[in-house]
Motif scaffolding. Structure first.
Motif, PDB file in Angstrom:
ATOM      1  N   VAL A  71      11.621  10.056  -0.638  1.00 11.36           N
ATOM      2  CA  VAL A  71      12.776   9.376  -0.040  1.00 11.36           C
ATOM      3  C   VAL A  71      12.389   8.575   1.195  1.00 11.36           C
ATOM      4  CG1 VAL A  71      15.055   9.674   1.002  1.00 11.36           C
ATOM      5  CG2 VAL A  71      14.385  11.097  -0.952  1.00 11.36           C
ATOM      6  N   PHE A  72      11.770   9.237   2.159  1.00 10.25           N
ATOM      7  CA  PHE A  72      11.613   8.605   3.471  1.00 10.25           C
ATOM      8  C   PHE A  72      10.350   7.755   3.592  1.00 10.25           C
ATOM      9  CE2 PHE A  72      14.788  11.803   4.379  1.00 10.25           C
ATOM     10  CZ  PHE A  72      15.666  11.091   5.191  1.00 10.25           C
ATOM     11  N   VAL A  73       9.267   8.143   2.923  1.00  5.52           N
ATOM     12  CA  VAL A  73       8.093   7.260   2.947  1.00  5.52           C
ATOM     13  C   VAL A  73       8.424   5.948   2.231  1.00  5.52           C
ATOM     14  CG1 VAL A  73       5.723   6.962   2.146  1.00  5.52           C
ATOM     15  CG2 VAL A  73       6.419   9.126   3.176  1.00  5.52           C
ATOM     16  N   THR A  74       9.151   6.048   1.131  1.00  8.80           N
ATOM     17  CA  THR A  74       9.564   4.825   0.425  1.00  8.80           C
ATOM     18  C   THR A  74      10.488   3.980   1.302  1.00  8.80           C
ATOM     19  OG1 THR A  74       9.395   5.959  -1.708  1.00  8.80           O
ATOM     20  CG2 THR A  74      10.667   3.923  -1.649  1.00  8.80           C
ATOM     21  N   ALA A  75      11.437   4.644   2.007  1.00  9.89           N
ATOM     22  CA  ALA A  75      12.342   3.913   2.899  1.00  9.89           C
ATOM     23  C   ALA A  75      11.567   3.239   4.029  1.00  9.89           C
ATOM     24  CB  ALA A  75      13.396   4.864   3.467  1.00  9.89           C
ATOM     25  N   PHE A  76      10.571   3.925   4.565  1.00 10.03           N
ATOM     26  CA  PHE A  76       9.741   3.344   5.618  1.00 10.03           C
ATOM     27  C   PHE A  76       8.969   2.139   5.085  1.00 10.03           C
ATOM     28  CE2 PHE A  76       5.551   3.125   7.705  1.00 10.03           C
ATOM     29  CZ  PHE A  76       5.947   2.920   9.019  1.00 10.03           C
ATOM     30  N   ALA A  77       8.418   2.276   3.895  1.00 13.04           N
ATOM     31  CA  ALA A  77       7.642   1.179   3.299  1.00 13.04           C
ATOM     32  C   ALA A  77       8.511  -0.051   3.067  1.00 13.04           C
ATOM     33  CB  ALA A  77       7.018   1.632   1.988  1.00 13.04           C
ATOM     34  N   LEU A  78       9.750   0.169   2.637  1.00 10.66           N
ATOM     35  CA  LEU A  78      10.637  -0.943   2.285  1.00 10.66           C
ATOM     36  C   LEU A  78      11.456  -1.452   3.469  1.00 10.66           C
ATOM     37  CD1 LEU A  78      11.947   0.318  -1.184  1.00 10.66           C
ATOM     38  CD2 LEU A  78      10.098  -1.303  -0.707  1.00 10.66           C
ATOM     39  N   ALA A 122      -6.257  12.623   0.058  1.00  7.74           N
ATOM     40  CA  ALA A 122      -6.690  11.247  -0.193  1.00  7.74           C
ATOM     41  C   ALA A 122      -5.516  10.294  -0.334  1.00  7.74           C
ATOM     42  CB  ALA A 122      -7.557  11.205  -1.452  1.00  7.74           C
ATOM     43  N   SER A 123      -4.400  10.790  -0.867  1.00  8.11           N
ATOM     44  CA  SER A 123      -3.231   9.937  -1.098  1.00  8.11           C
ATOM     45  C   SER A 123      -2.181  10.070   0.003  1.00  8.11           C
ATOM     46  CB  SER A 123      -2.594  10.276  -2.449  1.00  8.11           C
ATOM     47  OG  SER A 123      -2.133  11.620  -2.468  1.00  8.11           O
ATOM     48  N   ALA A 124      -2.518  10.753   1.090  1.00  8.72           N
ATOM     49  CA  ALA A 124      -1.528  10.976   2.153  1.00  8.72           C
ATOM     50  C   ALA A 124      -1.084   9.653   2.772  1.00  8.72           C
ATOM     51  CB  ALA A 124      -2.130  11.878   3.231  1.00  8.72           C
ATOM     52  N   PRO A 125       0.214   9.329   2.764  1.00  9.27           N
ATOM     53  CA  PRO A 125       0.700   8.085   3.372  1.00  9.27           C
ATOM     54  C   PRO A 125       0.491   8.110   4.888  1.00  9.27           C
ATOM     55  CG  PRO A 125       2.341   9.031   1.881  1.00  9.27           C
ATOM     56  CD  PRO A 125       1.295  10.080   2.099  1.00  9.27           C
ATOM     57  N   GLN A 126      -0.143   7.091   5.398  1.00 11.92           N
ATOM     58  CA  GLN A 126      -0.499   7.044   6.816  1.00 11.92           C
ATOM     59  C   GLN A 126       0.652   6.416   7.617  1.00 11.92           C
ATOM     60  OE1 GLN A 126      -3.427   8.382   7.853  1.00 11.92           O
ATOM     61  NE2 GLN A 126      -3.989   8.908   5.762  1.00 11.92           N
ATOM     62  N   VAL A 127       1.772   7.111   7.663  1.00 11.98           N
ATOM     63  CA  VAL A 127       2.981   6.562   8.276  1.00 11.98           C
ATOM     64  C   VAL A 127       2.819   6.391   9.781  1.00 11.98           C
ATOM     65  CG1 VAL A 127       5.422   6.982   8.757  1.00 11.98           C
ATOM     66  CG2 VAL A 127       4.494   7.424   6.464  1.00 11.98           C
ATOM     67  N   ALA A 128       2.310   7.404  10.466  1.00  4.11           N
ATOM     68  CA  ALA A 128       2.232   7.335  11.928  1.00  4.11           C
ATOM     69  C   ALA A 128       1.377   6.172  12.422  1.00  4.11           C
ATOM     70  CB  ALA A 128       1.721   8.666  12.484  1.00  4.11           C
ATOM     71  N   PRO A 129       0.139   6.017  11.946  1.00  2.00           N
ATOM     72  CA  PRO A 129      -0.647   4.879  12.426  1.00  2.00           C
ATOM     73  C   PRO A 129      -0.052   3.532  12.028  1.00  2.00           C
ATOM     74  CG  PRO A 129      -1.816   6.029  10.666  1.00  2.00           C
ATOM     75  CD  PRO A 129      -0.671   6.897  11.084  1.00  2.00           C
ATOM     76  N   VAL A 146       0.827  -1.207   0.000  1.00  4.21           N
ATOM     77  CA  VAL A 146       0.000   0.000   0.000  1.00  4.21           C
ATOM     78  C   VAL A 146       0.860   1.255   0.000  1.00  4.21           C
ATOM     79  CG1 VAL A 146      -1.716   1.319   1.323  1.00  4.21           C
ATOM     80  CG2 VAL A 146      -1.908  -1.175   1.156  1.00  4.21           C
ATOM     81  N   LEU A 147       1.896   1.293   0.826  1.00  2.89           N
ATOM     82  CA  LEU A 147       2.663   2.514   1.027  1.00  2.89           C
ATOM     83  C   LEU A 147       3.528   2.898  -0.168  1.00  2.89           C
ATOM     84  CD1 LEU A 147       3.820   2.302   4.758  1.00  2.89           C
ATOM     85  CD2 LEU A 147       2.434   4.101   3.709  1.00  2.89           C
ATOM     86  N   VAL A 148       4.127   1.931  -0.836  1.00  2.00           N
ATOM     87  CA  VAL A 148       5.025   2.279  -1.950  1.00  2.00           C
ATOM     88  C   VAL A 148       4.298   3.040  -3.053  1.00  2.00           C
ATOM     89  CG1 VAL A 148       6.484   1.371  -3.785  1.00  2.00           C
ATOM     90  CG2 VAL A 148       6.701   0.455  -1.477  1.00  2.00           C
ATOM     91  N   PRO A 149       3.206   2.515  -3.623  1.00  2.00           N
ATOM     92  CA  PRO A 149       2.541   3.273  -4.701  1.00  2.00           C
ATOM     93  C   PRO A 149       1.872   4.552  -4.211  1.00  2.00           C
ATOM     94  CG  PRO A 149       1.289   1.287  -4.159  1.00  2.00           C
ATOM     95  CD  PRO A 149       2.588   1.186  -3.436  1.00  2.00           C
ATOM     96  N   ILE A 150       1.275   4.513  -3.032  1.00  2.00           N
ATOM     97  CA  ILE A 150       0.559   5.706  -2.563  1.00  2.00           C
ATOM     98  C   ILE A 150       1.549   6.822  -2.228  1.00  2.00           C
ATOM     99  CG2 ILE A 150       0.422   5.414  -0.030  1.00  2.00           C
ATOM    100  CD1 ILE A 150      -2.518   6.181  -2.384  1.00  2.00           C
TER     101      ILE A 150
END
Length: 413
Positions: A192-199, A118-125, A81-85
Motif C-alpha cells: 500500500v504505502f511503498v506504492t503510494a510513495f512511488a506514485l 535485496a528487494s528492500a525498497p529504499q524509501v528513506a534515502p 524503480v520503486l513500483v516493481p521492486i
C-alpha cells in the motif's frame, strides 16, 4: 518533473501535505524486516543463532543491491524503480512465513531472507533525495541552508522512530498474536504505502537529470570524508542489531523473549525528540562535533548496558542510550548529504541507509552466536563495541575535516 512553484513557497507546499505521512509509513517495512525475520525464525526453528544468520542475509542482500537500486533511481527515476521492486518485496515478505513453517531446509529460508534484503525498497534515502532536490531547486537561496538542516533533522528522526517502532510492532504482534503476523503486516504496508510513495507527484522529479544534470564519477563515492560517514552510520546499525539481539537474549533469560521489542522501544523516547530538536543547535556546534559528543553519550550508555542486571536497570539505560542516537544520525545524514557527489545523491543516501541495515543484520548474527555460545553477559558487551566504532569514526571525521580546512587555507595563501 514537479511543476515549478514560486521560490518563496515552503517545503511542505512544494512536496504536498500527504507526502510526509506517506513517506513515514512507507519506511516502516524496512525497519521491521530484520527483526521480523529474526523473531519468526527463532520462534519456528528454535535457534537464536539461525535467526541471527537469517537477519544477516537480509542485510547482505540489502548491502549488495541497495546501492544498485539507488544508482538505478538516479538514472531512471525513482518511480520506475520503486513500483516493481515494492511489489516483489511485498510478495517475498508474505511468502517467508509459509517457507519457514513448511519445514523447508534452512538454506531455502536463508535464500528467501537474502532476496527480501535485496528487494528492500529504499524509501528513506529516496525521500531524502527528493527533499534535498526540492530544497536546492525550488526554495529561495536564503532559506535553503536552514530548511536543509531542519529537513535532515526530521528525516533522521523519522528513521530513528521507525527503527524503534518497527521492532516494537514486531514484538507486540509476535507476543499478542503470532510471529508470522509481523511479516504479513510488513507485506501489507509495502503493497500500500511503498506504492503510494512511488506514485506520489514528487516521484516525477528526475533527480539524476533535472536537479543535477552531470554525474560525478563513481570513484567519488570512495572519498575518505564520505567513507568516514558510511563507517560511522554502519556503527549505528551494528549498535541497533547488537542491542536488540542481546536484549532478546536477556529477556529470554527472564522468560519473556517476545517482549524485547517492547522494551527496545524505550530508546525512541529521547532519540526522536533530540533528533528533531537538533535543528535548533547553534551553527558553531558543528555537525562533526555533534556526532562525536552524542556518540560518546551512546558509548557511555552501552557500557552501562553491559553491566545492567535487572529489567528496570536495562530500561533506564536504554532510555539514556536513546539520547545519543538521534543527534548522531542527524549529523551523519547531514554530512552525507553535504558530501554527496554531483548527480549521485540517491546512490549516496541509499548507501547510508543500507549501511544501517547491514550493520543491524551482521550484529544480529554475531550477537546471536555469542549469546548461544558464551551467554547473555558476553552478548551484552557488543553494543559497546559498536558504539566505540561510532566514536572512532567521529574522530576520523574530525581529523579529515581539519585536514581539509588546513589545505583550503594553504591554497588561498
Amino acid at each position: 518533473m514537479l511543476h515549478t512553484r514560486p521560490a518563496g513557497g515552503s517545503l511542505i507546499a512544494h512536496a504536498g501535505r500527504t507526502y510526509f505521512p506517506v513517506a513515514f509509513i512507507a519506511r516502516l517495512p524496512f525497519a521491521m524486516m530484520v527483526v521480523g525475520v529474526l523473531t519468526l525464525v527463532v520462534a519456528e526453528r528454535g535457534s537464536l543463532s539461525l535467526g541471527g544468520v537469517n537477519s544477516a542475509f537480509v542485510g547482505i542482500g540489502s548491502a549488495l543491491f541497495g546501492p544498485m537500486l539507488g544508482a538505478a533511481a538516479d538514472r531512471l527515476g525513482q518511480r520506475r524503480v520503486l513500483v516493481p521492486i515494492g511489489i516483489v518485496n511485498g510478495v517475498l515478505l508474505a511468502l517467508l512465513p509459509l517457507v519457514v513453517q513448511s519445514g523447508s531446509p534452512d538454506v531455502a529460508v536463508l535464500a528467501m531472507s537474502f532476496l527480501i534484503g535485496a528487494s528492500a525498497p529504499q524509501v528513506a534515502p529516496m525521500s531524502r533525495t527528493r527533499l534535498v532536490a526540492i530544497i536546492r531547486t525550488r526554495l529561495a537561496p536564503e532559506r535553503r541552508e536552514r530548511t536543509l538542516s531542519g529537513t535532515m533533522a526530521y528525516e533522521s528522526a523519522a528513521d530513528e522512530t521507525v527503527f524503534i517502532i518497527g521492532p516494537f510492532l514486531v514484538g507486540l504482534l509476535a507476543s499478542a498474536i503470532a510471529p508470522w503476523v509481523a511479516l504479513a503486516g510488513a507485506a501489507a504496508l509495502t503493497f500500500v504505502f511503498v506504492t503510494a510513495f512511488a506514485l506520489h507527484p514528487t516521484g516525477r522529479l528526475a533527480v539524476g537529470h533535472s536537479a543535477e544534470s552531470v554525474q560525478a564519477p563513481a570513484r567519488e563515492l570512495l572519498r575518505p570524508a564520505l567513507v568516514a560517514v558510511v563507517v560511522g552510520i554502519l556503527g549505528v546499525g551494528l549498535f541497533f542489531g547488537a542491542t536488540l539481539t542481546s536484549l532478546t537474549a536477556f529477556m529470554g533469560d527472564q522468560g519473556e523473549p517476545a517482549r524485547a521489542g517492547l522494551l527496545y522501544g524505550l530508546m525512541g523516547i529521547g532519540s526522536a525528540g533530540l533528533a528533531l530538536g537538533s535543528a535548533a543547535f547553534p551553527e558553531r556546534f558543528a555537525l562533526g562535533w555533534r556526532w562525536f559528543v552524542f556518540g560518546a553519550v551512546l558509548l557511555g550508555g552501552a557500557i552501562a548496558f553491559a553491566t545492567a542486571g535487572s529489567v528496570l536497570a536495562v530500561a533506564i539505560v536504554l532510555a539514556v542510550m536513546g539520547v545519543g542516537i538521534g543527534p548522531t544520525l542527524v549529523s551523519q545524514y547531514s554530512l552525507g548529504s553535504d558530501r554527496s557527489p554531483v548527480g549521485r545523491s540517491a546512490t549516496t543516501m541509499t548507501i547510508l541507509g543500507s549501511a544501517v541495515i547491514v550493520g543491524q543484520s551482521i550484529a544480529s548474527a554475531v550477537t546471536g552466536e555469542v549469546a548461544e555460545r558464551l551467554g547473555t553477559p558476553a552478548a551484552m558487551t557488543l553494543p559497546a563495541v559498536a558504539a566505540a566504532i561510532v566514536v572512532l569514526a567521529a574522530v576520523a571525521n574530525l581529523l579529515l575535516t581539519r585536514r581539509a580546512a588546513t589545505a583550503a587555507l594553504g591554497a588561498r595563501a
